[in-house]
Design an enzyme around this catalytic site. Structure first.
Site, PDB file in Angstrom:
ATOM      1  N   SER A 285       9.447  56.692 101.900  1.00  0.00           N
ATOM      2  CA  SER A 285       8.509  55.579 101.781  1.00  0.00           C
ATOM      3  C   SER A 285       7.223  55.900 102.550  1.00  0.00           C
ATOM      4  CB  SER A 285       9.194  54.299 102.275  1.00  0.00           C
ATOM      5  OG  SER A 285       8.448  53.158 101.958  1.00  0.00           O
TER       6      SER A 285
ATOM      7  N   HIS B 285       8.435  55.927  96.525  1.00  0.00           N
ATOM      8  CA  HIS B 285       8.719  54.790  95.645  1.00  0.00           C
ATOM      9  C   HIS B 285       7.560  53.810  95.718  1.00  0.00           C
ATOM     10  CE1 HIS B 285      10.916  52.358  99.075  1.00  0.00           C
ATOM     11  NE2 HIS B 285       9.673  52.672  99.387  1.00  0.00           N
TER      12      HIS B 285
END
EC number: 3.4.21.92
Length: 212
Positions: free
Chosen positions: A109, A134
């Site tokens: 992330s 993501h």
């Protein structure tokens, strides 16, 4: 009978100390302060406002100390706050120093974004790491409130998704549509796949082999 409260055990982070001999005698440092002398910063937790403030302060200190020498940022992070991560990102671009990044363990992330945001050619990973990209997540277990407010937050989340995708685009050389598709779900890569994707430059096993 009223039950008495029992003392609760709390986890205490053990921070090693090192002792150096100087001309004035012994001097003790916590390990992170000692590493800072060698221009090394450790991001080893989730990204929070407090963590971001600490890392930014260290970067500013090292820039003042010597703007010509690189900063070395070691990352083992599951991600965290987008705003805190972007604050670190902005200062990585702001300081005069090159910022070398190193993935150890995991960079997921916001952790992967910070890894990728290092100076081109100076983004490293150890061989057994995992890198994950993501789209941004809506924090909290549920969303409640007025419909208008929910729409506002949804629009803001879409803007954040586009902003993060553009940042990856800048640092990977991948086109926007490819990145958007790759970030649609949790996308885990080993370091060799991450290198191929443009998230990092070198996979290293030891200091004797900086390029791989």
């Amino acid at each position: 009978m009223t039950p008495q409260s029992q003392p609760q055990e709390t986890a205490v982070a053990l921070i090693p100390y090192v002792i150096e001999q100087t001309s004035k005698g012994e001097r003790s440092y916590d390990i992170y302060s000692r590493l800072l002398k060698d221009r090394i910063i450790i991001l080893g937790t989730a990204v929070t406002d407090e963590v971001a403030n600490s890392i930014i302060a260290q970067m500013l200190f090292l820039e003042v100390d010597n703007p010509e020498k690189p900063i070395h940022l070691y990352i083992n992070s599951p991600g965290g706050s987008v705003s805190a991560g972007l604050a670190i990102y902005d200062f990585m671009q702001f300081v005069k120093c090159d910022v070398a990044t190193y993935c150890m363990g995991m960079a997921a992330s916001m952790g992967s974004l910070l890894l990728t945001a290092g100076t081109k050619g100076m983004r490293y990973s150890l061989p057994n790491t995992r890198i994950m990209i993501h789209q941004p997540l809506l924090s909290g277990g549920g969303l409640s409130g007025q419909v208008t407010d929910i729409e506002i937050h949804a629009k803001e989340l879409v803007k954040t998704k586009e902003k993060l995708t553009r940042i990856y685009e800048t640092h990977t050389g991948r086109d926007y549509d490819t990145l958007r598709a790759a970030m649609e779900r949790d996308n885990f890569m080993d370091p060799y796949q991450a290198k191929e994707f443009g998230l990092l430059d070198h996979v290293v096993e030891s200091r004797k082999a900086k390029k791989g």
